[in-house]
Scaffold this motif. Structure first.
Motif: not given
Length: 119
Positions: A98-102
């Protein structure tokens, strides 16, 4: 009143023509700007909604998926495809990062995959 204008009829008519040309030119510019603004507004109204979820794709043969993002994430890059909620959940459950930003894993309530929840 307005003593700065020329006293003869020929020069006054010349000035009137010159100013009429400028008014016409200004009116054309106003009309062009109004058309452009109307087109931009139509474009904003008719723009499709962003996808709910994205899968970032790798490069090379087959372009394998490399990461799941929320549809509004700016970190998804240019190589991505939209996916539905269930496919995003399936990909994350299958081990795709998973994207760590969103944080799509947290948004999808996959807390067992959420590293922050494990801490």
């Amino acid at each position: 009143m307005f003593d700065d204008l020329p006293p003869d009829l020929d020069r006054l008519r010349t000035l009137r023509v010159w100013h009429a040309l400028w008014v016409e030119r200004i009116d054309r510019k106003i009309a062009a700007i109004q058309r452009r603004q109307a087109e931009q507004e139509r474009g904003r109204r008719n723009r499709p909604a962003p996808p709910e979820w994205l899968v970032q794709l790798g490069i090379g043969s087959g372009r394998p998926p490399i990461q799941v993002h929320a549809g509004d994430c700016r970190m998804a890059g240019s190589r991505h495809r939209p996916v539905g909620r269930e496919e995003a959940r399936r990909l994350l459950a299958g081990g795709l990062p998973a994207c760590v930003h969103c944080r799509p894993d947290a948004r999808l309530h996959l807390l067992d995959l959420d590293p922050a929840a494990a801490a």
